[in-house]
Design a protein around this motif. Sequence first.
Motif, PDB file in Angstrom:
ATOM      1  N   ILE A 274       0.844  -1.205   0.000  1.00 33.91           N
ATOM      2  CA  ILE A 274       0.000   0.000   0.000  1.00 33.91           C
ATOM      3  C   ILE A 274       0.877   1.253   0.000  1.00 33.91           C
ATOM      4  N   THR A 275       1.915   1.226   0.817  1.00 33.42           N
ATOM      5  CA  THR A 275       2.820   2.375   0.883  1.00 33.42           C
ATOM      6  C   THR A 275       3.418   2.659  -0.488  1.00 33.42           C
ATOM      7  N   LEU A 276       3.863   1.596  -1.152  1.00 32.66           N
ATOM      8  CA  LEU A 276       4.458   1.771  -2.472  1.00 32.66           C
ATOM      9  C   LEU A 276       3.451   2.404  -3.424  1.00 32.66           C
ATOM     10  N   ALA A 277       2.279   1.820  -3.482  1.00 34.34           N
ATOM     11  CA  ALA A 277       1.275   2.294  -4.427  1.00 34.34           C
ATOM     12  C   ALA A 277       0.876   3.737  -4.119  1.00 34.34           C
ATOM     13  N   TRP A 278       0.720   4.017  -2.835  1.00 35.33           N
ATOM     14  CA  TRP A 278       0.261   5.349  -2.450  1.00 35.33           C
ATOM     15  C   TRP A 278       1.330   6.408  -2.753  1.00 35.33           C
TER      16      TRP A 278
ATOM     17  N   ILE B 157      -4.180   4.315   5.290  1.00 36.51           N
ATOM     18  CA  ILE B 157      -3.540   4.980   4.152  1.00 36.51           C
ATOM     19  C   ILE B 157      -4.402   4.835   2.897  1.00 36.51           C
ATOM     20  N   SER B 158      -4.921   3.648   2.687  1.00 35.11           N
ATOM     21  CA  SER B 158      -5.659   3.397   1.454  1.00 35.11           C
ATOM     22  C   SER B 158      -7.134   3.764   1.586  1.00 35.11           C
ATOM     23  N   GLN B 159      -7.527   4.188   2.752  1.00 35.50           N
ATOM     24  CA  GLN B 159      -8.941   4.444   3.065  1.00 35.50           C
ATOM     25  C   GLN B 159      -9.803   3.251   2.683  1.00 35.50           C
ATOM     26  N   GLY B 160      -9.200   2.098   2.798  1.00 30.31           N
ATOM     27  CA  GLY B 160      -9.977   0.874   2.634  1.00 30.31           C
ATOM     28  C   GLY B 160     -10.140   0.384   1.219  1.00 30.31           C
ATOM     29  N   SER B 161      -9.609   1.122   0.216  1.00 28.36           N
ATOM     30  CA  SER B 161      -9.799   0.598  -1.137  1.00 28.36           C
ATOM     31  C   SER B 161      -8.466   0.364  -1.840  1.00 28.36           C
ATOM     32  N   PRO B 162      -8.440  -0.515  -2.824  1.00 30.64           N
ATOM     33  CA  PRO B 162      -7.203  -0.832  -3.532  1.00 30.64           C
ATOM     34  C   PRO B 162      -6.620   0.398  -4.214  1.00 30.64           C
ATOM     35  N   ILE B 163      -5.298   0.428  -4.338  1.00 32.56           N
ATOM     36  CA  ILE B 163      -4.625   1.491  -5.076  1.00 32.56           C
ATOM     37  C   ILE B 163      -3.852   0.838  -6.216  1.00 32.56           C
ATOM     38  N   ALA B 164      -3.922   1.432  -7.389  1.00 38.07           N
ATOM     39  CA  ALA B 164      -3.229   0.846  -8.542  1.00 38.07           C
ATOM     40  C   ALA B 164      -1.719   0.928  -8.335  1.00 38.07           C
ATOM     41  N   MET B 165      -1.022  -0.106  -8.766  1.00 34.41           N
ATOM     42  CA  MET B 165       0.434  -0.105  -8.676  1.00 34.41           C
ATOM     43  C   MET B 165       1.006   0.661  -9.863  1.00 34.41           C
ATOM     44  N   PRO B 166       2.142   1.343  -9.687  1.00 34.92           N
ATOM     45  CA  PRO B 166       2.799   1.964 -10.852  1.00 34.92           C
ATOM     46  C   PRO B 166       3.157   0.870 -11.863  1.00 34.92           C
ATOM     47  N   GLU B 167       3.050   1.209 -13.149  1.00 34.35           N
ATOM     48  CA  GLU B 167       3.189   0.168 -14.154  1.00 34.35           C
ATOM     49  C   GLU B 167       4.559  -0.509 -14.140  1.00 34.35           C
TER      50      GLU B 167
ATOM     51  N   ALA C  33      -2.440  -2.615  -5.171  1.00 40.91           N
ATOM     52  CA  ALA C  33      -2.173  -2.933  -3.773  1.00 40.91           C
ATOM     53  C   ALA C  33      -3.481  -2.911  -3.011  1.00 40.91           C
ATOM     54  N   GLN C  34      -3.729  -3.996  -2.270  1.00 39.61           N
ATOM     55  CA  GLN C  34      -5.005  -4.074  -1.562  1.00 39.61           C
ATOM     56  C   GLN C  34      -4.760  -4.148  -0.066  1.00 39.61           C
ATOM     57  N   PRO C  35      -5.479  -3.330   0.680  1.00 42.41           N
ATOM     58  CA  PRO C  35      -5.215  -3.281   2.123  1.00 42.41           C
ATOM     59  C   PRO C  35      -5.507  -4.612   2.820  1.00 42.41           C
ATOM     60  N   GLN C  36      -6.362  -5.420   2.233  1.00 45.01           N
ATOM     61  CA  GLN C  36      -6.693  -6.695   2.877  1.00 45.01           C
ATOM     62  C   GLN C  36      -5.840  -7.857   2.361  1.00 45.01           C
ATOM     63  N   ALA C  37      -4.885  -7.538   1.490  1.00 45.65           N
ATOM     64  CA  ALA C  37      -4.095  -8.612   0.875  1.00 45.65           C
ATOM     65  C   ALA C  37      -3.276  -9.365   1.922  1.00 45.65           C
ATOM     66  N   ALA C  38      -2.950 -10.607   1.622  1.00 48.62           N
ATOM     67  CA  ALA C  38      -2.033 -11.428   2.422  1.00 48.62           C
ATOM     68  C   ALA C  38      -2.504 -11.672   3.842  1.00 48.62           C
ATOM     69  N   ALA C  39      -3.793 -11.456   4.096  1.00 46.60           N
ATOM     70  CA  ALA C  39      -4.292 -11.736   5.447  1.00 46.60           C
ATOM     71  C   ALA C  39      -4.184 -13.238   5.711  1.00 46.60           C
ATOM     72  N   GLY C  40      -3.636 -13.603   6.829  1.00 45.18           N
ATOM     73  CA  GLY C  40      -3.504 -15.022   7.168  1.00 45.18           C
ATOM     74  C   GLY C  40      -2.276 -15.690   6.575  1.00 45.18           C
ATOM     75  N   TYR C  41      -1.552 -14.970   5.725  1.00 42.39           N
ATOM     76  CA  TYR C  41      -0.373 -15.574   5.091  1.00 42.39           C
ATOM     77  C   TYR C  41       0.718 -15.909   6.099  1.00 42.39           C
TER      78      TYR C  41
END
Lengths: 320, 500
Positions: free
Chosen positions: A84-88, A144-154, A240-248
């Motif tokens: 998320i930090t990267l995308a933001w 940071i993401s306010q709960g929604s996905p942020i697009a990654m730089p190409e 980048a999704q704020p909920q990604a990798a949960a439980g990983y």
Amino acid sequence: MPGNVLARRSPAAAWLAENGAVAALVVLVVALSLLSSDFLSLTNLLNVGVQAAVTAILAFGSTFVIVTGGIDLSVGSVAALSAITLAWTATDAGVAWPVAVVVSLAVGVMAGLVNASLIAYGKLPPFIATLAMLGIARGLALVISQGSPIAMPEAVSALGGNLGRYLPIPVIVMVVMGVIAAVILNRTYTGRAMYAIGGNEEAARLSGIKVDRQLLITYGLSGAFAAVAGIVLASRLASAQPQAAAGYELDAIAAVVIGGASLSGGKGKALGTFVGALILAVLRNGLNLLSVSAFWQQVVIGAVIALAVLVDTLRRRGTY
Amino acid sequence: MSEPILRAEGLRKGFPGVQALDGVDLSLCPGEVHVLLGENGAGKSTLIKMLSGAYRPDEGRVLMDGRQVDIRTAGDAQRLGISTIYQEFNLVPELSVAENLSLGRPPRRFGLIDKGAMVRQARELLARVEVDVDPRTPVARLGIARMQMVEIAKALALNARVLIMDEPTAVLTTSEVDKLFVLVRQLRDEGVAVAFITHHLEEIAAIGDRVTVLRDGRSVAEVPADTAQDELVRLMVGRPIDQQFPRRPAELGEPLLKVTGLSRRGAFDDVSFEVRAGEVVGISGLVGAGRTEVARAVFGADRYDSGEVTVRGRRLPPHDVHAAMEAGLGLVPEDRKGQGLVLTADIGENLGLVTLRDATRAGFVDRKGQRTAATKVADQLAIRMTGLNQEVRTLSGGNQQKVVIGKWLVADAHVLILDEPTRGIDVGAKVEIYQLVNELTDSGRAVLMISSDLPEILGMSDRILVMARGRLVGELAAGEATQDDVMALAVTEVEGSRAR
Ligand SMILES: Nc1ncnc2c1ncn2[C@@H]1O[C@H](COP(=O)(O)OP(=O)(O)OP(=O)(O)O)[C@@H](O)[C@H]1O
Ligand SMILES: [Mg+2]
């Protein structure tokens, strides 16, 4: 006495018995290739590699921590936060993407350092310290993401693609991170210190190892590996999704333990962890190919984890 | 002589790469103390572990009262009336002394554990072995000698017919050994069969009736306990040893270690001494006198309230092991399993632990160099192993001790503090270690040696400091001092201050 039997067997058989996870993987691959004709196809195998990549990278980081006798429950959350930090920073803050990557890695390392400080100086048990970080990092990712996905730089998203026609970049990243982990564990001061600390912290301290400092490096590395895993995962999804990798984090721990590490510290190898992650990925892939329902898959995977560690423990018991 | 209670015949046991036992016979008779004697790695502990249910023999059989028995677990052994004190401790450090003493069978009332009864029973047992500890103290806070006494009390709790003791005196001082012997004699007279392992030859005639000598996994002789020591040594090592304490005084130089007014409340008070280049200073005293505490504080392993430690003219910051090592200080700790060794790692790794930092260039460890240095020291100490990659936990006790000492030989410290250095080491290997001490002092190193073994203190020190209740109470020149002189000082009551 298993020890005696071992001494008499051929070196290859002995090696397989010593590396139970490899034997398990071989059995699994043979069984699945008999059960499903699609399993051994190149596309499918590469697919397995991609599936394994994120878990494996997280697990390499966890190997460091587990070798010191600790545990890191925060890696899944830290992976999400780093992505998320990267995308933001790259999109909303408009920073050049290489800088964003560095910032993202730094966030992972910082999270690890906070964990280690709580453990080394605050004397918190690793379980508690990293459980707190699990919540904090996930929360920050959502903030940071306010709960929604942020697009990654190409440019970064390309990491999710292929090199040439076939070779998936996540697989390359996984292998590179694995080699780095193996070199750190085997060849560097910090790596050897990790084994000593996990085996006997007091003996390590009395041998002049600065335990606190080495723990900082250990958890910092775990955070850095988590950040890389987060970036790879986000690249594959192109966002980048704020909920990604949960439980990983649990998959990562399972991979390390299946790979032969001991949760009480002092034991563990990068190669073992790699095999552990492959076993999990092959199993998921195989169960999908065999159209086993997602619900049953969880049951099977749970049972396999228990079985793998059980066999390992029984095998070792004889040598005490 | 009466019929044996327990007989072992033709026991054999192999581990990967070694035949630890290769045909051993042993008879334990009621009312007899049977001493097991043998070099480090001869197979003594392996033998008793097969009688206590820790290992199963590959071949051979065990008879109790003439009937063959199958001892598969520790529970089986207990039911047969065999109680064992292992060489390595089997105590749970976090639990209290009382909880450890009643582990597995705590007194119950209404199905719940009866804490009052537990503490009472513990008090009785502790009184029998005459140790002065509160049963509610966690075991982790006891020194190693007191842990040993708790182990002994634990074994007594079972009221066994066969009592097996693997090096119970290795960490005890003379006065505790005496207490232990009184106790063992009492049990013997009650008809208990006792097996007793020790590397202290003078104890054999004092406590034993018969001796079985093991060599390379075989029982090579059974002789009466009053056999001459020289003869016992010859049977055990295969060659005579002419001088047990070959101290060769070296030329004294500058003071390398200076300790002034070191104090920590409740542990030690106003301790001052120095050790000069080429000198071996011995510290004697009873258990609980504060010797280990002082050593650990000097090395920076623990903190102190006031005082100063100077090594080679450099004042050390308190509680900083790393700085102490940089200044050239080394410590061989008393508790090899708890503080000296990384049991999960192999021999090479353990030997290289102290030099890990120095062998690191740009973060990378020179593994080859580390292995070469480790091989040299392993040879020097004649560590009995299958190779440097053998796991330390599978070494015999004495060989583990050699690894702890070897670690610091690799590191080449200027001032070496040895806390019970020859604990559990056989007579032959002891002489080797003493020769190493000679070599160290010849090359201008200084040695501070804590030992509960009075002959060793008298035989190897140039100067003897005696501690009692946290204070230095006297200094003796080694040439003239006798065991009685040392003991007289060691039991001094120190006025005004009281540690613990
Ligand atoms: N679990 C094990 N695995 C491999 N080797 C072992 C194991 N246990 C013991 N050995 C080996 O068996 C041999 C005999 O060991 P044992 O502990 O019986 O010696 P010991 O006579 O008690 O010596 P010490 O006086 O040093 O205590 C040693 O060479 C030791 O390294
Ligand atoms: Mg032994």
